[in-house]
Scaffold this active site. Structure first.
Site, short mmCIF file in Angstrom:
data_model
loop_
_atom_site.label_atom_id
_atom_site.label_comp_id
_atom_site.label_asym_id
_atom_site.label_seq_id
_atom_site.Cartn_x
_atom_site.Cartn_y
_atom_site.Cartn_z
N TRP A 1 0.75 -1.25 0.45
CA TRP A 1 -0.15 -0.44 0.15
C TRP A 1 0.58 1.58 -0.26
CZ3 TRP A 1 -0.19 4.24 3.32
CH2 TRP A 1 -1.86 4.77 3.11
N SER B 1 4.55 -6.33 2.07
CA SER B 1 3.61 -5.30 3.21
C SER B 1 1.97 -6.04 3.33
CB SER B 1 3.83 -3.51 2.73
OG SER B 1 3.16 -2.93 3.72
N THR B 2 1.43 -4.83 2.18
CA THR B 2 -0.04 -4.82 2.30
C THR B 2 -0.54 -6.37 1.50
OG1 THR B 2 -0.43 -3.40 2.84
CG2 THR B 2 -2.47 -4.89 1.48
N ALA C 1 8.71 -8.23 4.37
CA ALA C 1 7.90 -6.96 4.70
C ALA C 1 6.39 -6.71 5.29
CB ALA C 1 8.22 -5.93 5.16
N ASP D 1 12.46 -1.71 10.39
CA ASP D 1 11.11 -1.55 9.27
C ASP D 1 10.77 -0.64 10.42
OD1 ASP D 1 8.52 -1.27 8.17
OD2 ASP D 1 8.66 -3.15 7.84
N HIS E 1 11.68 -0.66 5.58
CA HIS E 1 10.33 -1.21 4.98
C HIS E 1 10.34 -1.47 3.73
CE1 HIS E 1 6.13 -3.05 4.99
NE2 HIS E 1 5.59 -2.27 4.39
#
Length: 328
Positions: free
Chosen positions: A84, A150-151, A175, A279, A308
């Site tokens: 995101w 991530s997302t 991450a 991160d 991140h």
């Protein structure tokens, strides 16, 4: 397992310009209205309502959302789910490398992001997982390595929890947000809900400036020893601004409040967990460390001092770790 790295090379990817059907119609003398009508007909959902492959690198999902994807190379398949509020271009550094190594690489823009349509519904992890499933099924992909950042890591986890692993060979979480980010009675180490409320408020007030302010944290450029190019920071802003405000706003709840604990317990394929120890977006101790414990037999690698956005700042190391894991 710990992998020590001080590599801090930033990568930037270039995004191509899309030519609209209206401009094309002018060039060949076709009236714009006729061209628009033809394009609408071409992109209509199938009568069955399921996903269909489109000539212009898009599929239409069951709810009529248009999902853009890129599909490079030939060989064993790797799919990529982005973070995101970016889009699939964030994976170009990995995709080009792996395509050159003899793999077929597929990445899509999440609904509401990049070149996919800005759907008013389905902006949650179930919707994201179903869109990934739609891409995999439309392209009839099998023995896939699912990679999520991530997302996108949450998207991969929910895909496995919701759709199983019949088409999956391996999984990689980079991450990634699982198991759950927000603080609660059952997750006291999480981030307070006020952190995510502030993100939503920042988007509503001035999303352009919010994204500019977020980029240095994302890539760790706010650390004294960081070497992050202006181009890397600029591309973060560019990709972020292509996400619809409604979609980006709804996605905050999706990535922060979704509990992936049960999804992670359903992983029954070899899994790699990669995470930067510095991160600032998804703290490692409440994400990767916990996920690695929940996924049976997971291999975890932590990058000391890394941020991140390690797919950019540590591109070569991430690529090498991905290649070794996928080929191993």
């Amino acid at each position: 397992m710990r992998d020590i790295s001080d590599l801090s090379t930033a990568s930037a990817s270039r995004r191509g310009l899309l030519l609209g059907s209206i401009a094309a119609s002018v060039a060949i003398g076709v009236p714009a209205a006729a061209a628009a009508k033809a394009a609408s007909k071409q992109n209509a959902p199938s009568p069955a309502g399921g996903p269909i492959k489109q000539a212009g690198s898009t599929i239409i999902t069951a709810d009529g959302t248009e999902i853009y994807y890129k599909d490079w190379g030939t060989g064993p398949v790797i799919t990529f789910s982005h973070g995101w509020p970016l889009n699939s271009d964030a994976w170009d550094g990995q995709m080009l490398f792996l395509a050159q190594q003899g793999f077929r690489v597929v990445a899509h823009d999440r609904r509401g992001h990049g070149r996919s349509s800005q759907a008013k519904s389905g902006n949650d992890m179930n919707g994201y997982a179903d869109d990934l499933a739609a891409v995999i099924e439309a392209l009839d992909l099998n023995d896939v390595t699912l990679v999520g950042h991530s997302t996108g890591g949450g998207e991969v986890a929910r895909y496995i929890g919701r759709h199983g692993t019949s088409r999956v060979a391996k999984a990689v979480l980079i991450a990634a947000v699982p198991p759950i980010m927000v603080k609660s009675a059952t997750n006291p180490e999480g981030l307070p809900i006020e952190v995510f409320d502030a993100i939503r408020a920042g988007l509503v007030k001035d999303r352009s400036q919010f994204y500019r302010d977020l980029a240095p944290q994302f890539y760790g450029a706010n650390r004294p020893s960081a070497v992050v190019s202006q181009g890397t920071l600029d591309q973060f802003w560019l990709w972020s601004m292509q996400a619809g405000l409604l979609n980006a706003h709804a996605s905050v709840k999706a990535f922060s409040e979704t509990d992936f604990t049960e999804d992670l317990k359903k992983f029954d394929v070899p899994t790699l967990v990669l995470h930067g120890e510095d991160d600032q977006i998804v703290p490692v101790k409440d994400s990767a460390v916990k996920s690695a414990r929940l996924i049976k037999g997971a291999k975890d690698i932590y990058y000391p001092g890394a941020p991140h956005g390690i797919t950019a700042t540590h591109q070569d190391q991430v690529n090498a770790d991905l290649l070794a894991f996928i080929k191993g």
